[in-house]
Design an enzyme around this catalytic site. Structure first.
Site, PDB file in Angstrom:
ATOM      1  N   ARG A  36       0.815  -1.219   0.000  1.00  0.00           N
ATOM      2  CA  ARG A  36       0.000   0.000   0.000  1.00  0.00           C
ATOM      3  C   ARG A  36       0.852   1.275   0.000  1.00  0.00           C
ATOM      4  NH1 ARG A  36      -4.929  -2.009   0.250  1.00  0.00           N
ATOM      5  NH2 ARG A  36      -5.261  -3.990   1.330  1.00  0.00           N
ATOM      6  N   HIS A  66       4.662 -10.246  -5.775  1.00  0.00           N
ATOM      7  CA  HIS A  66       3.416  -9.609  -6.201  1.00  0.00           C
ATOM      8  C   HIS A  66       3.592  -8.104  -6.133  1.00  0.00           C
ATOM      9  CE1 HIS A  66      -0.828  -8.799  -6.693  1.00  0.00           C
ATOM     10  NE2 HIS A  66      -1.118 -10.089  -6.725  1.00  0.00           N
ATOM     11  N   TYR A  69      -0.733  -2.755  -4.508  1.00  0.00           N
ATOM     12  CA  TYR A  69      -2.152  -2.613  -4.832  1.00  0.00           C
ATOM     13  C   TYR A  69      -2.489  -1.252  -5.439  1.00  0.00           C
ATOM     14  CZ  TYR A  69      -3.032  -6.776  -1.953  1.00  0.00           C
ATOM     15  OH  TYR A  69      -3.044  -8.052  -1.439  1.00  0.00           O
ATOM     16  N   HIS A 106      -1.922  -7.287 -11.101  1.00  0.00           N
ATOM     17  CA  HIS A 106      -3.299  -7.071 -11.530  1.00  0.00           C
ATOM     18  C   HIS A 106      -3.257  -5.998 -12.616  1.00  0.00           C
ATOM     19  CE1 HIS A 106      -5.015  -8.360  -7.322  1.00  0.00           C
ATOM     20  NE2 HIS A 106      -4.296  -9.297  -7.906  1.00  0.00           N
ATOM     21  N   ASP A 175      -6.125 -16.949 -10.786  1.00  0.00           N
ATOM     22  CA  ASP A 175      -6.661 -16.922  -9.419  1.00  0.00           C
ATOM     23  C   ASP A 175      -8.023 -17.605  -9.442  1.00  0.00           C
ATOM     24  OD1 ASP A 175      -8.292 -15.878  -7.113  1.00  0.00           O
ATOM     25  OD2 ASP A 175      -6.380 -14.929  -6.628  1.00  0.00           O
ATOM     26  N   HIS A 178     -11.019 -15.435  -8.120  1.00  0.00           N
ATOM     27  CA  HIS A 178     -11.370 -14.415  -9.101  1.00  0.00           C
ATOM     28  C   HIS A 178     -12.132 -15.039 -10.269  1.00  0.00           C
ATOM     29  CE1 HIS A 178      -7.663 -11.848  -7.744  1.00  0.00           C
ATOM     30  NE2 HIS A 178      -8.543 -12.044  -6.772  1.00  0.00           N
ATOM     31  N   HIS A 212      -3.012 -18.990  -8.132  1.00  0.00           N
ATOM     32  CA  HIS A 212      -3.421 -18.566  -6.792  1.00  0.00           C
ATOM     33  C   HIS A 212      -4.645 -19.399  -6.452  1.00  0.00           C
ATOM     34  CE1 HIS A 212      -1.468 -14.298  -7.137  1.00  0.00           C
ATOM     35  NE2 HIS A 212      -0.572 -15.267  -6.944  1.00  0.00           N
ATOM     36  N   ASP A 225     -14.372 -10.450  -5.040  1.00  0.00           N
ATOM     37  CA  ASP A 225     -13.049 -10.994  -4.733  1.00  0.00           C
ATOM     38  C   ASP A 225     -13.006 -11.260  -3.228  1.00  0.00           C
ATOM     39  OD1 ASP A 225     -10.401 -11.593  -4.399  1.00  0.00           O
ATOM     40  OD2 ASP A 225      -9.650  -9.618  -4.982  1.00  0.00           O
ATOM     41  N   HIS A 227     -11.729 -14.165  -0.927  1.00  0.00           N
ATOM     42  CA  HIS A 227     -11.020 -15.425  -0.757  1.00  0.00           C
ATOM     43  C   HIS A 227     -11.511 -16.157   0.488  1.00  0.00           C
ATOM     44  CE1 HIS A 227      -7.279 -14.038  -3.263  1.00  0.00           C
ATOM     45  NE2 HIS A 227      -8.427 -13.658  -3.800  1.00  0.00           N
ATOM     46  N   GLU A 257      -3.633 -17.866  -1.041  1.00  0.00           N
ATOM     47  CA  GLU A 257      -3.831 -16.501  -0.538  1.00  0.00           C
ATOM     48  C   GLU A 257      -5.090 -16.487   0.332  1.00  0.00           C
ATOM     49  OE1 GLU A 257      -2.082 -13.710  -4.088  1.00  0.00           O
ATOM     50  OE2 GLU A 257      -4.137 -14.434  -4.271  1.00  0.00           O
TER      51      GLU A 257
END
Length: 281
Positions: A36, A66, A69, A106, A175, A178, A212, A225, A227, A257
């Site tokens: 972040r 990864h 975000y 992403h 994913d 997703h 994922h 989304d 999980h 995840e």
């Protein structure tokens, strides 16, 4: 294929390796810096060396990083577009320092400019990132659930993002949560076959290298989304068992995840996945 999970780098990147060893994982995904923040602290040569030594000693591979975000390669806003490209470029360099094999991202949100314009922006950015970064770290595009103006909800969109870019430079990260949110019914053998056939037709199945692997708390086609723990969501144990049977040999790593709702959840999800894999084998 190897089984692992996404782990925090709080306290130092090498701590993620210690935790992976403790859990019995043989592959690993991390953020190279806080997800972040735009900027990350400079990694010291000693901590990089310790991290890579621990990885090698534990035989944990591949290593997956990864991106943050905040990056959005589809944005029509020039300042955010430039910052996003710069951040991903920095993550590629950081991933190379850590000895990573893959960098997962992403694609982004067009935020009202439209699908065609957003896809073109991503394609342009990816072309430049590949041309400007000869790191040996492979970019992997991750499919999304399709909330709001997200791009990458299907494999035609993902293929448009990499149009004109050599196939060796960019692959695919699937994913499962997703995909389920986007309307691919991974709870059935037929739904999984449909998904893999679509990947093969639109993107090429042998470019799928990381999965994922997450259950979904959201319903099929909900575009959510959310999980959830393996086998406890809408995909269920039988869905994951079928998926493990049908995944191509190109897949090098399965990365959890899943949420940590209480102590022991990482251990439980990894053991559940290992048990399902053992059943399939």
């Amino acid at each position: 294929m190897k089984l692992g999970l996404h782990l925090s780098i709080a306290g130092g990147v090498d701590k993620a390796v210690d935790r992976a060893v403790e859990l019995g994982a043989d592959t690993l995904q991390i953020f190279a810096k806080s997800p972040r923040n735009w900027q990350g602290r400079q990694l010291k040569s000693a901590e990089i060396a310790t991290f890579k030594t621990k990885l090698a000693e534990a035989e944990i591979n591949p290593l997956i990083v990864h991106v943050n975000y905040l990056s959005n390669l589809a944005t029509p806003k020039e300042e955010l577009y430039r910052k996003s490209k710069a951040a991903i470029s920095a993550d590629l360099q950081r991933a190379e320092l850590l000895g990573a094999d893959y960098l997962v991202l992403h694609p982004g949100n067009h935020t009202g400019s439209g699908t065609e314009a957003g896809l073109a922006r991503i394609n342009q950015a990816l072309e430049q990132l590949v041309a400007e970064n000869e790191t040996g770290v492979k970019l992997l595009l991750e499919n999304v659930a399709g909330a709001g103006t997200e791009l990458g909800v299907n494999f035609k969109e993902l293929a448009a993002m990499v149009s004109g870019i050599p196939t060796a430079e960019i692959g695919l990260c699937l994913d499962t949560c997703h995909a389920f949110g986007a309307g691919y019914n991974l709870s059935t053998k037929e739904g999984i076959q449909r998904l893999l056939a679509e990947i093969d037709e639109d993107f090429a199945l042998d470019r799928l290298e990381v999965v994922h692997i997450n259950d979904s708390k959201g319903e099929l086609g909900s575009n959510k989304d959310r999980h959830f723990h393996i086998g406890q969501g809408e995909i269920g144990y039988s869905g994951f068992k079928e998926l493990l049977k049908l995944l191509p040999d190109s897949v090098k790593a399965l990365i959890l995840e899943t949420p940590i709702d209480e102590a022991g959840d990482d251990e439980l999800n990894l053991q559940t996945l290992q048990d399902l894999a053992d059943e399939v084998i």
